[in-house]
Design an enzyme around this catalytic site. Structure first.
Site, PDB file in Angstrom:
ATOM      1  N   ASP A 138       0.357  -1.521   0.074  1.00 31.36           N
ATOM      2  CA  ASP A 138       0.404  -0.183   0.081  1.00 31.36           C
ATOM      3  C   ASP A 138       0.608   1.154   0.124  1.00 31.36           C
ATOM      4  O   ASP A 138       1.571   1.270   0.559  1.00 31.36           O
ATOM      5  CB  ASP A 138      -0.950  -0.254   1.358  1.00 31.36           C
ATOM      6  CG  ASP A 138      -2.149   0.919   1.086  1.00 31.36           C
ATOM      7  OD1 ASP A 138      -3.073   0.667   1.132  1.00 31.36           O
ATOM      8  OD2 ASP A 138      -1.437   2.100   1.677  1.00 31.36           O
ATOM      9  N   ASN A 146      -2.598  12.891  -4.346  1.00 35.02           N
ATOM     10  CA  ASN A 146      -3.199  13.323  -4.355  1.00 35.02           C
ATOM     11  C   ASN A 146      -3.973  15.034  -4.247  1.00 35.02           C
ATOM     12  O   ASN A 146      -4.054  15.818  -5.269  1.00 35.02           O
ATOM     13  CB  ASN A 146      -4.488  12.384  -4.141  1.00 35.02           C
ATOM     14  CG  ASN A 146      -4.219  11.269  -4.862  1.00 35.02           C
ATOM     15  OD1 ASN A 146      -4.069  11.193  -6.325  1.00 35.02           O
ATOM     16  ND2 ASN A 146      -5.241   9.733  -4.861  1.00 35.02           N
ATOM     17  N   ASP A 155      -1.852   9.303 -10.247  1.00 33.16           N
ATOM     18  CA  ASP A 155      -1.983   8.070 -11.304  1.00 33.16           C
ATOM     19  C   ASP A 155      -0.073   8.064 -11.531  1.00 33.16           C
ATOM     20  O   ASP A 155      -0.003   6.921 -12.205  1.00 33.16           O
ATOM     21  CB  ASP A 155      -2.862   8.481 -12.168  1.00 33.16           C
ATOM     22  CG  ASP A 155      -4.144   8.333 -12.162  1.00 33.16           C
ATOM     23  OD1 ASP A 155      -4.545   8.266 -11.699  1.00 33.16           O
ATOM     24  OD2 ASP A 155      -5.268   8.748 -13.076  1.00 33.16           O
ATOM     25  N   GLU A 181      -4.698   2.531  -4.237  1.00 37.25           N
ATOM     26  CA  GLU A 181      -3.784   2.858  -4.479  1.00 37.25           C
ATOM     27  C   GLU A 181      -2.617   1.282  -3.114  1.00 37.25           C
ATOM     28  O   GLU A 181      -1.766   1.176  -3.102  1.00 37.25           O
ATOM     29  CB  GLU A 181      -2.958   3.703  -3.576  1.00 37.25           C
ATOM     30  CG  GLU A 181      -3.573   3.963  -1.707  1.00 37.25           C
ATOM     31  CD  GLU A 181      -4.261   3.899  -1.371  1.00 37.25           C
ATOM     32  OE1 GLU A 181      -5.261   3.051  -1.509  1.00 37.25           O
ATOM     33  OE2 GLU A 181      -4.036   3.686  -0.042  1.00 37.25           O
TER      34      GLU A 181
HETATM   35  N1  LIG Z   1      -5.048   8.963  -8.605  1.00 39.20           N
HETATM   36  C1  LIG Z   1      -5.569   8.222  -7.963  1.00 39.20           C
HETATM   37  N2  LIG Z   1      -5.838   8.004  -6.966  1.00 39.20           N
HETATM   38  C2  LIG Z   1      -6.588   6.626  -6.241  1.00 39.20           C
HETATM   39  C3  LIG Z   1      -7.353   5.730  -6.779  1.00 39.20           C
HETATM   40  N3  LIG Z   1      -7.948   4.737  -6.381  1.00 39.20           N
HETATM   41  C4  LIG Z   1      -7.987   5.616  -5.290  1.00 39.20           C
HETATM   42  N4  LIG Z   1      -7.020   6.788  -5.253  1.00 39.20           N
HETATM   43  C5  LIG Z   1      -7.413   7.441  -3.584  1.00 39.20           C
HETATM   44  O1  LIG Z   1      -6.060   7.028  -3.009  1.00 39.20           O
HETATM   45  C6  LIG Z   1      -6.551   8.132  -1.586  1.00 39.20           C
HETATM   46  C7  LIG Z   1      -6.510   7.100  -0.797  1.00 39.20           C
HETATM   47  O2  LIG Z   1      -6.313   7.357   1.137  1.00 39.20           O
HETATM   48  P1  LIG Z   1      -6.130   6.752   2.092  1.00 39.20           P
HETATM   49  O3  LIG Z   1      -7.292   5.376   1.751  1.00 39.20           O
HETATM   50  O4  LIG Z   1      -6.236   7.407   2.984  1.00 39.20           O
HETATM   51  O5  LIG Z   1      -4.501   6.032   2.093  1.00 39.20           O
HETATM   52  P2  LIG Z   1      -3.615   6.872   2.777  1.00 39.20           P
HETATM   53  O6  LIG Z   1      -3.874   8.342   2.383  1.00 39.20           O
HETATM   54  O7  LIG Z   1      -2.233   6.217   1.289  1.00 39.20           O
HETATM   55  O8  LIG Z   1      -3.265   6.875   3.695  1.00 39.20           O
HETATM   56  P3  LIG Z   1      -2.690   5.256   4.496  1.00 39.20           P
HETATM   57  O9  LIG Z   1      -2.347   4.279   3.299  1.00 39.20           O
HETATM   58  O10 LIG Z   1      -2.876   5.359   5.885  1.00 39.20           O
HETATM   59  O11 LIG Z   1      -0.892   5.496   4.735  1.00 39.20           O
HETATM   60  C8  LIG Z   1      -7.934   8.157  -2.300  1.00 39.20           C
HETATM   61  O12 LIG Z   1      -8.079   9.501  -1.873  1.00 39.20           O
HETATM   62  C9  LIG Z   1      -8.514   7.419  -2.945  1.00 39.20           C
HETATM   63  O13 LIG Z   1      -9.390   9.003  -3.747  1.00 39.20           O
HETATM   64  C10 LIG Z   1      -6.211   5.877  -8.396  1.00 39.20           C
HETATM   65  O14 LIG Z   1      -6.567   4.989  -8.901  1.00 39.20           O
HETATM   66  N5  LIG Z   1      -5.172   7.195  -9.101  1.00 39.20           N
END
Ligand SMILES: Nc1nc2c(ncn2[C@@H]2O[C@H](COP(=O)(O)OP(=O)(O)OP(=O)(O)O)[C@@H](O)[C@H]2O)c(=O)[nH]1
Length: 265
Positions: A138, A146, A155, A181
């Site tokens: 992860d 983002n 992306d 992610e």
């Molecule tokens: N750019 C992009 N963002 C994505 C995609 N799929 C999911 N996301 C974003 O990935 C983010 C995941 O955030 P969280 O689940 O809070 O995880 P994190 O910010 O990485 O925090 P931790 O995992 O705890 O370190 C969310 O804001 C989703 O909108 C994608 O295909 N592209």
């Protein structure tokens, strides 16, 4: 009559040749053999009849040949059309398979296709009695990536991490995008010790990734949870759950870490 049979494809030529010969024969018979007018008339009628029969037979043959040729032509066109249709369908099938099996952004296995492939690998590892490891990877603080640089950069980061995974793992390992992610990797014939080493190397490569302009302040890192298949009852789903739980232990312990599931040690 023989002309109609000997020159079957040239009706006019055969007709004129036959008429020429019939008239010549008749004239020669009258001039040199001196046959009686009644005989001449009978001969003329006979020759006319043979010419008419020959002409009709050849005409019919020509009509049949034309029809046959037209049918053949149509059949060839249909075959060509069919071949085009087959090629088109094959390409559509390939596109559909691609959509179903590949993640559109990273090109990695889609979640469903990963499950299918990983399940097969797990079964095989069990049969061969070799260890089987699974990574859940992860990206750390991806939401803030983002939020800070935008989704396009987000992306791009996901694509680069997918590339790192594909480059640093073995061709026999199966990598999938699990969602958002999160990535998942099935590693057949991999002991816990090897899995730890591979995961550490992967984590390091991600941290060393050259970033896009303007993203210099970003410290890109991933947290990896590892689980090892350790019993006959341990299915893929439960293995994934264990790796996922381990990943969140890593997140709680500060991120940018490799965490091994306790029952895998
Ligand atoms: N750019 C992009 N963002 C994505 C995609 N799929 C999911 N996301 C974003 O990935 C983010 C995941 O955030 P969280 O689940 O809070 O995880 P994190 O910010 O990485 O925090 P931790 O995992 O705890 O370190 C969310 O804001 C989703 O909108 C994608 O295909 N592209």
């Amino acid at each position: 009559m023989a002309f109609y049979l000997l020159i079957p494809n040239l009706l006019t030529v055969a007709m004129f040749a036959s008429l020429y010969l019939s008239i010549g024969f008749l004239a020669a018979a009258v001039l040199f053999a001196g046959i009686a007018p009644v005989v001449t008339l009978r001969l003329a009628l006979l020759l006319i009849m043979t010419n008419v029969v020959g002409f009709c037979a050849l005409l019919r043959l020509e009509i049949l040949q034309r029809k046959q040729f037209a049918l053949l032509h149509e059949e060839r066109n249909q075959n060509r059309h069919l071949l085009k249709e087959i090629a088109h369908r094959k390409s559509l099938e390939a596109q559909l398979r691609m959509v179903a099996e590949r993640d559109a952004l990273t090109g990695l296995n889609s979640r469903s296709h990963f499950m299918k492939r990983a399940e097969a690998l797990l079964q095989r590892s069990r049969l061969e009695k070799v260890p089987f490891s699974l990574f859940m990877i992860d990206v750390d603080h991806f939401k803030s990536i983002n939020d800070t640089w935008g989704h396009t950069h987000g992306d791009w980061v996901l694509t680069k991490i997918a590339e790192v995974c594909a480059q640093s793992l073995r061709p026999t390992d199966v990598i999938g995008r699990f969602g958002g992610e999160e990535f998942v990797v099935a590693l057949p014939d991999t002991s816990p010790k090897d899995a730890q080493t591979i995961a550490e190397r992967l984590k390091k490569k991600v941290a060393e990734l050259p970033l896009q302009e303007g993203m210099n302040e970003l410290c890109l890192s991933v947290t990896i949870g590892i689980a090892l298949a350790n019993s006959e009852e341990d299915g893929l789903e439960s293995l994934i759950t264990r790796a996922d739980q381990t990943l969140y232990v890593g997140k709680r312990n500060g991120r940018n870490r490799v965490e091994m599931s306790r029952d895998s040690c």
